[in-house]
Design an enzyme around this catalytic site. Sequence first.
Site, PDB file in Angstrom:
ATOM      1  N   HIS A 307      30.968 -21.964 -11.658  1.00  0.00           N
ATOM      2  CA  HIS A 307      29.776 -21.164 -11.924  1.00  0.00           C
ATOM      3  C   HIS A 307      29.970 -20.433 -13.231  1.00  0.00           C
ATOM      4  O   HIS A 307      31.083 -20.009 -13.529  1.00  0.00           O
ATOM      5  CB  HIS A 307      29.539 -20.165 -10.781  1.00  0.00           C
ATOM      6  CG  HIS A 307      28.159 -19.612 -10.785  1.00  0.00           C
ATOM      7  ND1 HIS A 307      27.794 -18.562 -11.591  1.00  0.00           N
ATOM      8  CD2 HIS A 307      27.045 -20.004 -10.122  1.00  0.00           C
ATOM      9  CE1 HIS A 307      26.508 -18.322 -11.398  1.00  0.00           C
ATOM     10  NE2 HIS A 307      26.036 -19.181 -10.519  1.00  0.00           N
ATOM     11  N   ASP A 364      25.184 -23.922  -4.021  1.00  0.00           N
ATOM     12  CA  ASP A 364      24.560 -25.233  -3.848  1.00  0.00           C
ATOM     13  C   ASP A 364      25.464 -26.249  -3.189  1.00  0.00           C
ATOM     14  O   ASP A 364      25.021 -27.328  -2.816  1.00  0.00           O
ATOM     15  CB  ASP A 364      24.063 -25.743  -5.201  1.00  0.00           C
ATOM     16  CG  ASP A 364      22.835 -24.971  -5.602  1.00  0.00           C
ATOM     17  OD1 ASP A 364      22.066 -24.630  -4.697  1.00  0.00           O
ATOM     18  OD2 ASP A 364      22.671 -24.694  -6.790  1.00  0.00           O
TER      19      ASP A 364
HETATM   20  N1  ACO Z   1      34.366 -30.166 -11.904  1.00  0.00           N
HETATM   21  C1  ACO Z   1      35.444 -30.377 -12.721  1.00  0.00           C
HETATM   22  N2  ACO Z   1      35.747 -29.595 -13.776  1.00  0.00           N
HETATM   23  C2  ACO Z   1      34.949 -28.547 -14.014  1.00  0.00           C
HETATM   24  C3  ACO Z   1      33.822 -28.256 -13.216  1.00  0.00           C
HETATM   25  C4  ACO Z   1      33.553 -29.118 -12.122  1.00  0.00           C
HETATM   26  N3  ACO Z   1      32.511 -28.895 -11.337  1.00  0.00           N
HETATM   27  N4  ACO Z   1      33.194 -27.162 -13.691  1.00  0.00           N
HETATM   28  C5  ACO Z   1      33.886 -26.757 -14.759  1.00  0.00           C
HETATM   29  N5  ACO Z   1      34.962 -27.589 -14.964  1.00  0.00           N
HETATM   30  C6  ACO Z   1      36.007 -27.443 -15.984  1.00  0.00           C
HETATM   31  C7  ACO Z   1      35.505 -27.847 -17.358  1.00  0.00           C
HETATM   32  O1  ACO Z   1      35.750 -29.213 -17.602  1.00  0.00           O
HETATM   33  C8  ACO Z   1      36.311 -26.932 -18.237  1.00  0.00           C
HETATM   34  O2  ACO Z   1      37.621 -27.454 -18.313  1.00  0.00           O
HETATM   35  P1  ACO Z   1      38.504 -27.254 -19.660  1.00  0.00           P
HETATM   36  O3  ACO Z   1      38.685 -25.768 -19.795  1.00  0.00           O
HETATM   37  O4  ACO Z   1      39.760 -28.009 -19.386  1.00  0.00           O
HETATM   38  O5  ACO Z   1      37.677 -27.854 -20.771  1.00  0.00           O
HETATM   39  C9  ACO Z   1      36.409 -25.629 -17.448  1.00  0.00           C
HETATM   40  O6  ACO Z   1      36.307 -26.044 -16.076  1.00  0.00           O
HETATM   41  C10 ACO Z   1      35.310 -24.628 -17.769  1.00  0.00           C
HETATM   42  O7  ACO Z   1      34.049 -25.280 -17.616  1.00  0.00           O
HETATM   43  P2  ACO Z   1      32.720 -24.945 -18.437  1.00  0.00           P
HETATM   44  O8  ACO Z   1      31.804 -26.120 -18.397  1.00  0.00           O
HETATM   45  O9  ACO Z   1      33.112 -24.407 -19.788  1.00  0.00           O
HETATM   46  O10 ACO Z   1      32.144 -23.761 -17.592  1.00  0.00           O
HETATM   47  P3  ACO Z   1      30.675 -23.214 -17.710  1.00  0.00           P
HETATM   48  O11 ACO Z   1      30.740 -21.792 -17.291  1.00  0.00           O
HETATM   49  O12 ACO Z   1      30.105 -23.505 -19.051  1.00  0.00           O
HETATM   50  O13 ACO Z   1      29.874 -24.126 -16.680  1.00  0.00           O
HETATM   51  C11 ACO Z   1      28.919 -24.954 -14.688  1.00  0.00           C
HETATM   52  C12 ACO Z   1      29.520 -23.736 -15.408  1.00  0.00           C
HETATM   53  C13 ACO Z   1      27.809 -25.605 -15.554  1.00  0.00           C
HETATM   54  C14 ACO Z   1      28.275 -24.476 -13.379  1.00  0.00           C
HETATM   55  C15 ACO Z   1      30.043 -25.976 -14.402  1.00  0.00           C
HETATM   56  O14 ACO Z   1      31.047 -25.383 -13.611  1.00  0.00           O
HETATM   57  C16 ACO Z   1      29.540 -27.266 -13.735  1.00  0.00           C
HETATM   58  O15 ACO Z   1      29.105 -28.183 -14.423  1.00  0.00           O
HETATM   59  N6  ACO Z   1      29.559 -27.315 -12.348  1.00  0.00           N
HETATM   60  C17 ACO Z   1      29.011 -28.431 -11.631  1.00  0.00           C
HETATM   61  C18 ACO Z   1      27.501 -28.303 -11.562  1.00  0.00           C
HETATM   62  C19 ACO Z   1      27.035 -27.229 -10.581  1.00  0.00           C
HETATM   63  O16 ACO Z   1      27.533 -27.118  -9.471  1.00  0.00           O
HETATM   64  N7  ACO Z   1      26.050 -26.429 -11.022  1.00  0.00           N
HETATM   65  C20 ACO Z   1      25.448 -25.368 -10.171  1.00  0.00           C
HETATM   66  C21 ACO Z   1      25.616 -24.045 -10.783  1.00  0.00           C
HETATM   67  S1  ACO Z   1      25.063 -22.811  -9.643  1.00  0.00           S
HETATM   68  C22 ACO Z   1      23.414 -22.759  -9.816  1.00  0.00           C
HETATM   69  O17 ACO Z   1      22.826 -23.121 -10.810  1.00  0.00           O
HETATM   70  C23 ACO Z   1      22.703 -22.125  -8.709  1.00  0.00           C
END
Ligand code: ACO
Length: 424
Positions: A307, A364
Amino acid sequence: MSEKATLEINGQKYDFPIVNGSENEKAINISSLRAVTGGITTLDPGFKNTGSCQSAITFLDGEKGILRYRGYSIEELAEKADFLEVAFLLIFGDLPTEEQLLKFHKDIKDNSIVDDDIRKILDAFPKSAHPMGVLSSLTSALTAFNPTSVNIDSEEDMYNSVVKILGKLPVLVAWTMRKKQGLPLDYGDNSLGYVENVLKMMFKQPNQDYVQNPILVNALNKLLILHADHEQNCSTSTVRIVGSSHAGLFASISSGISALWGPLHGGANQAVLEMLEAIKEDGGDTKKYMAKAKDKSDPFRLMGFGHRVYKNFDPRAKIIKVAADEVLNDLGVEDPILDIAKSLEKEALADPYFVQRKLYPNVDFYSGIIYRAMGIPVDMFTVMFALGRLPGWIGQWQEMRLRKEPIGRPRQIYNGQTSRSFKA
Ligand code: ACO
């Protein structure tokens, strides 16, 4: 003495005031930065460190896992409140008295009829259309049928717009689902509570009475409350920024629905279920998918994990996890998908990759499991999220309007071609 931050650029110092929020959040107010520095701006892709507004609606602390609407904890609201009370709270600032709630509900019911011509627009969509695209279009079309909804300086017209959209969106949600299923479209039942009415409009079969199941009513009430607001997320920021141009409420909400659609935001609940289904089809090997999620050369992400702001746990996920267990037990649902979800959760919570990056299950991860048990089709999950988020969007839009916020217009750093001549 008020606090300040000092910025030094090439030996020149500039002071900026520090703004304190009521929960001791601090922000450097850089609104004079360009003017005093002669054109220097800030760069913050994804707005990870940028506050776009001050707001008195929702407080969340991502580190501590706190979420409060107007000061009330999400745990208490999910336990004790009705969705409509929460809607009133978010939009008007305080919980309603009994009398205020009755009037609010009556006004919503009185304004719930959707012009029959909207059916013609719905008819023009192919059955394969994604319900979020249909809902966004129909919501936008409401403006054409309710032209006073753009009179944003009239308090009366704005109150009417608020109760109209709260009354009509559930009808559009039900129509969007029923149209795809080839079921007749109908209106709600004014003798019912808001949540009961949503369920009846969605699920009533033409040849049977609809019998309310209190377990489903309670679960949906909770789900809608948990999704009702989440401060300046992607869709809410969209609603505020569209509204800041003085576009009407329905157009702004329609844009919010489009923003919510994406799998990185509201679309995650659909993506979670599709992912769990795919893992099941592929033999149920969760370890394989854990490895894929960690492999940087593989675009696969574990949907429902991580998140932008919650870096410890999502308090909504805790509540919804309990609700999911209750619903599945009460309905006697045995779902292999749930076992896969539980394995993934267990493995991720113990895996250094997820632990180090503070990736926890978000709301979610569980909401789709409940929606599925309720009989809601997967592509309607994000539509249910939109229905829950509606009061938050309205409250945020209203706050932006009443505070007379300026039009939202971010800056950029241009890094394209410099001046060149057109061919001779
Ligand atoms: N699975 C695997 N790796 C992940 C995931 C995941 N779900 N989420 C983040 N990471 C990793 C990234 O690859 C990154 O790794 P790195 O540091 O080695 O490059 C690190 O964790 C940080 O991730 P970011 O994308 O920079 O985090 P950000 O805060 O920008 O993104 C997000 C948050 C978009 C929710 C992300 O965690 C994601 O894509 N999750 C899956 C989609 C999801 O569940 N979305 C619902 C959000 S809740 C809502 O809208 C109600």
